[in-house]
Scaffold this active site. Structure first.
Site, PDB file in Angstrom:
ATOM      1  N   GLU A  60       0.757  -1.298   0.101  1.00  0.00           N
ATOM      2  CA  GLU A  60      -0.011  -0.014   0.078  1.00  0.00           C
ATOM      3  C   GLU A  60       0.890   1.464   0.234  1.00  0.00           C
ATOM      4  O   GLU A  60       0.644   2.421  -0.474  1.00  0.00           O
ATOM      5  CB  GLU A  60      -0.850  -0.082   1.262  1.00  0.00           C
ATOM      6  CG  GLU A  60      -2.176   0.812   1.111  1.00  0.00           C
ATOM      7  CD  GLU A  60      -3.196   0.574   2.123  1.00  0.00           C
ATOM      8  OE1 GLU A  60      -3.689  -0.512   2.068  1.00  0.00           O
ATOM      9  OE2 GLU A  60      -3.255   1.373   3.134  1.00  0.00           O
ATOM     10  N   ASP A  61       1.932   1.224   0.825  1.00  0.00           N
ATOM     11  CA  ASP A  61       2.698   2.681   1.125  1.00  0.00           C
ATOM     12  C   ASP A  61       4.126   2.531   0.377  1.00  0.00           C
ATOM     13  O   ASP A  61       4.752   3.778   0.643  1.00  0.00           O
ATOM     14  CB  ASP A  61       2.661   2.810   2.574  1.00  0.00           C
ATOM     15  CG  ASP A  61       1.476   3.100   3.098  1.00  0.00           C
ATOM     16  OD1 ASP A  61       0.410   3.452   2.452  1.00  0.00           O
ATOM     17  OD2 ASP A  61       1.456   2.792   4.263  1.00  0.00           O
TER      18      ASP A  61
HETATM   19  P1  NDP Z   1      -6.541   8.440   7.117  1.00  0.00           P
HETATM   20  O1  NDP Z   1      -7.323   9.827   7.537  1.00  0.00           O
HETATM   21  O2  NDP Z   1      -7.118   7.233   7.124  1.00  0.00           O
HETATM   22  O3  NDP Z   1      -5.024   8.656   8.230  1.00  0.00           O
HETATM   23  C1  NDP Z   1      -5.057   7.651   9.120  1.00  0.00           C
HETATM   24  C2  NDP Z   1      -3.876   6.731   8.661  1.00  0.00           C
HETATM   25  O4  NDP Z   1      -2.716   7.118   8.682  1.00  0.00           O
HETATM   26  C3  NDP Z   1      -4.104   5.293   9.724  1.00  0.00           C
HETATM   27  O5  NDP Z   1      -4.865   4.354   9.351  1.00  0.00           O
HETATM   28  C4  NDP Z   1      -2.673   5.010   9.678  1.00  0.00           C
HETATM   29  O6  NDP Z   1      -2.464   4.026   8.541  1.00  0.00           O
HETATM   30  C5  NDP Z   1      -1.908   6.261   9.293  1.00  0.00           C
HETATM   31  N1  NDP Z   1      -0.982   6.965  10.149  1.00  0.00           N
HETATM   32  C6  NDP Z   1       0.371   7.213  10.437  1.00  0.00           C
HETATM   33  N2  NDP Z   1       0.441   8.158  11.170  1.00  0.00           N
HETATM   34  C7  NDP Z   1      -0.236   7.759  12.179  1.00  0.00           C
HETATM   35  C8  NDP Z   1      -0.506   8.143  13.844  1.00  0.00           C
HETATM   36  N3  NDP Z   1       0.405   9.003  14.343  1.00  0.00           N
HETATM   37  N4  NDP Z   1      -1.734   7.650  14.243  1.00  0.00           N
HETATM   38  C9  NDP Z   1      -2.638   7.361  13.807  1.00  0.00           C
HETATM   39  N5  NDP Z   1      -2.535   6.725  12.261  1.00  0.00           N
HETATM   40  C10 NDP Z   1      -1.472   6.969  11.413  1.00  0.00           C
HETATM   41  O7  NDP Z   1      -6.013   8.601   5.752  1.00  0.00           O
HETATM   42  P2  NDP Z   1      -5.671   9.833   5.001  1.00  0.00           P
HETATM   43  O8  NDP Z   1      -4.822  10.946   5.777  1.00  0.00           O
HETATM   44  O9  NDP Z   1      -5.150   9.467   3.529  1.00  0.00           O
HETATM   45  O10 NDP Z   1      -7.083  10.742   4.918  1.00  0.00           O
HETATM   46  C11 NDP Z   1      -8.096  10.169   4.184  1.00  0.00           C
HETATM   47  C12 NDP Z   1      -9.668  10.253   4.620  1.00  0.00           C
HETATM   48  O11 NDP Z   1      -9.542  11.144   5.961  1.00  0.00           O
HETATM   49  C13 NDP Z   1     -10.735  10.715   3.798  1.00  0.00           C
HETATM   50  O12 NDP Z   1     -11.343   9.557   3.508  1.00  0.00           O
HETATM   51  C14 NDP Z   1     -11.331  11.576   4.551  1.00  0.00           C
HETATM   52  O13 NDP Z   1     -12.790  11.211   4.725  1.00  0.00           O
HETATM   53  C15 NDP Z   1     -10.760  11.852   5.660  1.00  0.00           C
HETATM   54  N6  NDP Z   1     -10.417  13.369   6.189  1.00  0.00           N
HETATM   55  C16 NDP Z   1     -11.184  13.914   6.976  1.00  0.00           C
HETATM   56  C17 NDP Z   1     -10.930  15.250   7.526  1.00  0.00           C
HETATM   57  C18 NDP Z   1     -11.445  15.728   8.506  1.00  0.00           C
HETATM   58  O14 NDP Z   1     -11.104  17.156   8.856  1.00  0.00           O
HETATM   59  N7  NDP Z   1     -12.576  15.244   9.180  1.00  0.00           N
HETATM   60  C19 NDP Z   1      -9.935  16.306   6.632  1.00  0.00           C
HETATM   61  C20 NDP Z   1      -9.321  15.632   5.640  1.00  0.00           C
HETATM   62  C21 NDP Z   1      -9.700  14.039   5.358  1.00  0.00           C
HETATM   63  P3  NDP Z   1      -1.549   2.895   8.475  1.00  0.00           P
HETATM   64  O15 NDP Z   1      -1.894   1.416   9.174  1.00  0.00           O
HETATM   65  O16 NDP Z   1      -1.573   2.390   6.795  1.00  0.00           O
HETATM   66  O17 NDP Z   1      -0.024   3.346   8.798  1.00  0.00           O
END
Ligand code: NDP
Ligand code: ZN
Length: 177
Positions: free
Chosen positions: A66-67
């Site tokens: 994925e990354d």
């Molecule tokens: P996420 O919002 O899903 O980011 C979280 C992911 O980042 C985790 O699943 C994890 O994945 C990884 N990660 C890395 N560092 C950390 C950390 N310190 N703590 C927790 N997780 C971490 O993905 P995106 O950034 O790609 O954003 C996409 C989604 O966010 C969109 O679907 C949108 O709906 C939402 N969004 C919401 C906003 C809001 O203000 N409410 C604003 C912008 C987007 P892994 O296990 O793969 O490392």
């Protein structure tokens, strides 16, 4: 044999460390990304009681396709079909939008293998603990809350898989919603 299993796990650890070497977590300290897959494997082993080398190797590898520049075929070639299948099951389809990927995780979770559900549960538990400890750079409380709400749906689709992991997830989700 045990030796084969240990070799698989150690090889997966090294592979993931090399693939994620330049990547950082989204927190203020910019923690090395590899801490996350290592932590997911540790949760499965220590808290989940998991000893299956296929699941532990897949935990180390779960975010490589994925990354990073890793292809699913690389995982197959280096680690075999079983590990490949688990990694494939926990890898989002990058042709979809982020919102679609999140919806797919909820929809597909119940149909996944036990091995994939274990990796998913430990992955969510690690990320929710990360979020509980510190808010990622650029996130507000609302976005954090949305992540807990979405995780609750995915975790519900993985229920009946591991009592200890599911209990820890129920606790942290309850505390934060
Ligand atoms: P996420 O919002 O899903 O980011 C979280 C992911 O980042 C985790 O699943 C994890 O994945 C990884 N990660 C890395 N560092 C950390 C950390 N310190 N703590 C927790 N997780 C971490 O993905 P995106 O950034 O790609 O954003 C996409 C989604 O966010 C969109 O679907 C949108 O709906 C939402 N969004 C919401 C906003 C809001 O203000 N409410 C604003 C912008 C987007 P892994 O296990 O793969 O490392
Ligand atoms: Zn992950």
């Amino acid at each position: 044999t045990d030796a084969q299993g240990i070799n698989l796990i150690v090889k997966a650890t090294d592979f993931a460390a090399r693939k994620h070497h330049a990547q950082r977590r989204k927190n203020m300290e910019q923690t090395p990304y590899i801490n996350h897959p290592i932590g997911v494997a540790q949760i499965l082993s220590s808290e989940g009681g998991i000893t299956d080398p296929i699941v532990l190797a897949a935990a180390y590898l779960h975010d490589t396709v994925e990354d990073t520049d890793t292809a699913m075929e690389d995982i197959e070639k280096e680690f075999g079909t079983e590990v490949r299948n688990v990694v494939a099951e926990v890898t989002d389809d990058k042709t979809l939008t982020k919102a679609e990927r999140k919806a797919m995780q909820v929809k597909k979770a119940p149909g996944k293998s036990k091995e994939a559900k274990l990796v998913k549960l430990a992955d969510k538990l690690y990320n929710l603990r990360d979020l509980e400890r510190a808010t990622p750079v650029g996130w507000d409380d609302e976005r954090k809350r949305e992540y807990f709400l979405w995780s609750r749906e995915v975790v519900a689709g993985c229920s009946g898989t591991n009592g200890a992991l599911e209990a820890a997830l129920d606790d942290i989700i309850k505390r934060n919603l």
